[in-house]
Design a protein around this motif. Structure first.
Motif, PDB file in Angstrom:
ATOM      1  N   PHE A  58       0.797  -1.218   0.000  1.00  0.00           N
ATOM      2  CA  PHE A  58       0.000   0.000   0.000  1.00  0.00           C
ATOM      3  C   PHE A  58       0.835   1.276   0.000  1.00  0.00           C
ATOM      4  O   PHE A  58       0.351   2.330   0.362  1.00  0.00           O
ATOM      5  CB  PHE A  58      -0.951   0.003   1.194  1.00  0.00           C
ATOM      6  N   GLY A  59       2.088   1.213  -0.390  1.00  0.00           N
ATOM      7  CA  GLY A  59       2.920   2.407  -0.399  1.00  0.00           C
ATOM      8  C   GLY A  59       3.351   2.775   1.002  1.00  0.00           C
ATOM      9  O   GLY A  59       3.676   1.918   1.815  1.00  0.00           O
ATOM     10  N   GLU A  60       3.350   4.053   1.311  1.00  0.00           N
ATOM     11  CA  GLU A  60       3.766   4.543   2.623  1.00  0.00           C
ATOM     12  C   GLU A  60       2.545   4.876   3.477  1.00  0.00           C
ATOM     13  O   GLU A  60       1.519   5.312   2.957  1.00  0.00           O
ATOM     14  CB  GLU A  60       4.629   5.795   2.470  1.00  0.00           C
ATOM     15  N   PRO A  61       2.643   4.717   4.805  1.00  0.00           N
ATOM     16  CA  PRO A  61       1.513   5.083   5.662  1.00  0.00           C
ATOM     17  C   PRO A  61       1.280   6.596   5.664  1.00  0.00           C
ATOM     18  O   PRO A  61       2.205   7.369   5.404  1.00  0.00           O
ATOM     19  CB  PRO A  61       1.925   4.599   7.050  1.00  0.00           C
ATOM     20  N   ASN A  62       0.038   7.004   5.969  1.00  0.00           N
ATOM     21  CA  ASN A  62      -0.270   8.429   6.052  1.00  0.00           C
ATOM     22  C   ASN A  62       0.260   9.000   7.364  1.00  0.00           C
ATOM     23  O   ASN A  62       0.906   8.294   8.148  1.00  0.00           O
ATOM     24  CB  ASN A  62      -1.778   8.679   5.868  1.00  0.00           C
ATOM     25  N   ASP A  63      -0.023  10.267   7.622  1.00  0.00           N
ATOM     26  CA  ASP A  63       0.495  10.941   8.825  1.00  0.00           C
ATOM     27  C   ASP A  63       0.003  10.307  10.122  1.00  0.00           C
ATOM     28  O   ASP A  63       0.624  10.469  11.172  1.00  0.00           O
ATOM     29  CB  ASP A  63       0.106  12.426   8.812  1.00  0.00           C
ATOM     30  N   ASN A  64      -1.120   9.591  10.080  1.00  0.00           N
ATOM     31  CA  ASN A  64      -1.664   8.945  11.273  1.00  0.00           C
ATOM     32  C   ASN A  64      -1.210   7.491  11.411  1.00  0.00           C
ATOM     33  O   ASN A  64      -1.684   6.777  12.278  1.00  0.00           O
ATOM     34  CB  ASN A  64      -3.195   8.995  11.251  1.00  0.00           C
ATOM     35  N   GLY A  65      -0.302   7.045  10.533  1.00  0.00           N
ATOM     36  CA  GLY A  65       0.231   5.687  10.624  1.00  0.00           C
ATOM     37  C   GLY A  65      -0.595   4.629   9.918  1.00  0.00           C
ATOM     38  O   GLY A  65      -0.318   3.445  10.036  1.00  0.00           O
ATOM     39  N   PHE A  66      -1.619   5.040   9.168  1.00  0.00           N
ATOM     40  CA  PHE A  66      -2.456   4.101   8.436  1.00  0.00           C
ATOM     41  C   PHE A  66      -1.993   3.994   6.982  1.00  0.00           C
ATOM     42  O   PHE A  66      -1.693   5.009   6.346  1.00  0.00           O
ATOM     43  CB  PHE A  66      -3.922   4.570   8.392  1.00  0.00           C
ATOM     44  N   TYR A  67      -1.951   2.774   6.468  1.00  0.00           N
ATOM     45  CA  TYR A  67      -1.866   2.594   5.035  1.00  0.00           C
ATOM     46  C   TYR A  67      -3.268   2.857   4.509  1.00  0.00           C
ATOM     47  O   TYR A  67      -4.246   2.758   5.252  1.00  0.00           O
ATOM     48  CB  TYR A  67      -1.428   1.168   4.691  1.00  0.00           C
ATOM     49  N   GLU A  68      -3.393   3.215   3.236  1.00  0.00           N
ATOM     50  CA  GLU A  68      -4.696   3.571   2.704  1.00  0.00           C
ATOM     51  C   GLU A  68      -4.996   2.838   1.410  1.00  0.00           C
ATOM     52  O   GLU A  68      -4.093   2.572   0.615  1.00  0.00           O
ATOM     53  CB  GLU A  68      -4.762   5.069   2.401  1.00  0.00           C
ATOM     54  N   ILE A  69      -6.281   2.545   1.226  1.00  0.00           N
ATOM     55  CA  ILE A  69      -6.762   2.044  -0.048  1.00  0.00           C
ATOM     56  C   ILE A  69      -8.169   2.594  -0.248  1.00  0.00           C
ATOM     57  O   ILE A  69      -8.949   2.680   0.711  1.00  0.00           O
ATOM     58  CB  ILE A  69      -6.732   0.501  -0.135  1.00  0.00           C
ATOM     59  N   GLY A  70      -8.472   3.019  -1.472  1.00  0.00           N
ATOM     60  CA  GLY A  70      -9.746   3.661  -1.745  1.00  0.00           C
ATOM     61  C   GLY A  70     -10.661   2.833  -2.628  1.00  0.00           C
ATOM     62  O   GLY A  70     -10.205   2.101  -3.504  1.00  0.00           O
ATOM     63  N   PHE A  71     -11.950   2.967  -2.369  1.00  0.00           N
ATOM     64  CA  PHE A  71     -12.985   2.286  -3.146  1.00  0.00           C
ATOM     65  C   PHE A  71     -14.088   3.265  -3.478  1.00  0.00           C
ATOM     66  O   PHE A  71     -14.290   4.259  -2.784  1.00  0.00           O
ATOM     67  CB  PHE A  71     -13.583   1.118  -2.344  1.00  0.00           C
ATOM     68  N   GLU A  72     -14.817   2.945  -4.540  1.00  0.00           N
ATOM     69  CA  GLU A  72     -15.920   3.806  -4.938  1.00  0.00           C
ATOM     70  C   GLU A  72     -17.192   3.509  -4.161  1.00  0.00           C
ATOM     71  O   GLU A  72     -18.085   4.341  -4.108  1.00  0.00           O
ATOM     72  CB  GLU A  72     -16.172   3.673  -6.441  1.00  0.00           C
ATOM     73  N   SER A  73     -17.304   2.320  -3.555  1.00  0.00           N
ATOM     74  CA  SER A  73     -18.530   1.991  -2.833  1.00  0.00           C
ATOM     75  C   SER A  73     -18.213   1.228  -1.539  1.00  0.00           C
ATOM     76  O   SER A  73     -17.214   0.505  -1.466  1.00  0.00           O
ATOM     77  CB  SER A  73     -19.446   1.130  -3.699  1.00  0.00           C
ATOM     78  N   PRO A  74     -19.074   1.364  -0.531  1.00  0.00           N
ATOM     79  CA  PRO A  74     -18.892   0.606   0.705  1.00  0.00           C
ATOM     80  C   PRO A  74     -18.971  -0.900   0.467  1.00  0.00           C
ATOM     81  O   PRO A  74     -18.321  -1.669   1.165  1.00  0.00           O
ATOM     82  CB  PRO A  74     -20.047   1.073   1.596  1.00  0.00           C
ATOM     83  N   ASN A  75     -19.767  -1.317  -0.523  1.00  0.00           N
ATOM     84  CA  ASN A  75     -19.890  -2.743  -0.864  1.00  0.00           C
ATOM     85  C   ASN A  75     -18.554  -3.333  -1.285  1.00  0.00           C
ATOM     86  O   ASN A  75     -18.164  -4.409  -0.835  1.00  0.00           O
ATOM     87  CB  ASN A  75     -20.896  -2.908  -2.004  1.00  0.00           C
ATOM     88  N   ASP A  76     -17.847  -2.624  -2.184  1.00  0.00           N
ATOM     89  CA  ASP A  76     -16.531  -3.096  -2.636  1.00  0.00           C
ATOM     90  C   ASP A  76     -15.527  -3.105  -1.488  1.00  0.00           C
ATOM     91  O   ASP A  76     -14.693  -4.001  -1.381  1.00  0.00           O
ATOM     92  CB  ASP A  76     -16.012  -2.229  -3.785  1.00  0.00           C
TER      93      ASP A  76
END
Length: 185
Positions: A58-76
């Motif tokens: 997932f690349g580098e963690p954000n400023d809060n220490g979380f890695y991130e991944i994005g989706f277009e819908s809550p279902n996905d």
């Protein structure tokens, strides 16, 4: 007197019946916690979290220490979380315990706008990490991973999704003979 014998017999029957169920339960637990199942569960998570160079996909963690991944819908987003935490059914908080005491994957519903889930991995053989699964339109930062890629296994014909940088291994059969189904992305 006959009433006492009846209740005594009924109590004895209940004790015998309950011990049968306890014995069945412990047999199942031993099968579910085998070393082989633990190894398999960790290997499946590694294919979704670690790249070929043993780095987090997932690349580098954000400023809060979380890695991130994005989706277009809550279902996905929930489909992805279910791949990490077997048995997750959309509850507010859920902890999946891997077989053979290999660790846990904890899922919490996001409590801020744009965050669907927070997932914490505490698994032997995988770096401890936290993953924020959110709405792709709310994600910040310059992480390389933004969505999953669809793959097909040429061995068992299973279709599955992995992050772009993940090791391309079929989670069903372990084959590396997989192909990207959406090559234009």
């Amino acid at each position: 007197m006959k009433t006492n014998k009846f209740f005594l017999s009924l109590a004895a029957l209940m004790v015998c019946t309950s011990s049968v169920f306890v014995a069945c339960s412990s047999d199942d637990d031993n099968n579910d916690n085998s070393k082989e199942l633990g190894d398999k569960a960790v290997a499946e998570l590694k294919t979704r979290l670690i790249d070929e160079d043993n780095n987090v996909v997932f690349g580098e963690p954000n400023d809060n220490g979380f890695y991130e991944i994005g989706f277009e819908s809550p279902n996905d987003a929930q489909k992805l979380v279910t791949q990490y935490a077997k048995g997750y059914a959309g509850t507010a908080t859920y902890t999946y315990t891997l077989p053979d005491t290999r660790g846990t994957v904890r899922v919490d519903k996001g409590d801020e706008e744009g965050v669907f889930y927070n997932v914490k991995f505490d698994v032997k053989g995988i770096p401890q990490m936290k993953l924020q699964v959110g709405d792709i339109n709310y994600m910040d930062g310059d992480n390389v991973i933004r969505a999953l890629t669809l793959y097909n296994c040429n061995n068992c014909r299973n279709t599955f999704k992995l992050p772009n940088l993940a090791v391309k291994i079929c989670p069903s059969c372990g084959s590396t003979n997989v192909e990207k189904l959406n090559p234009g992305k």
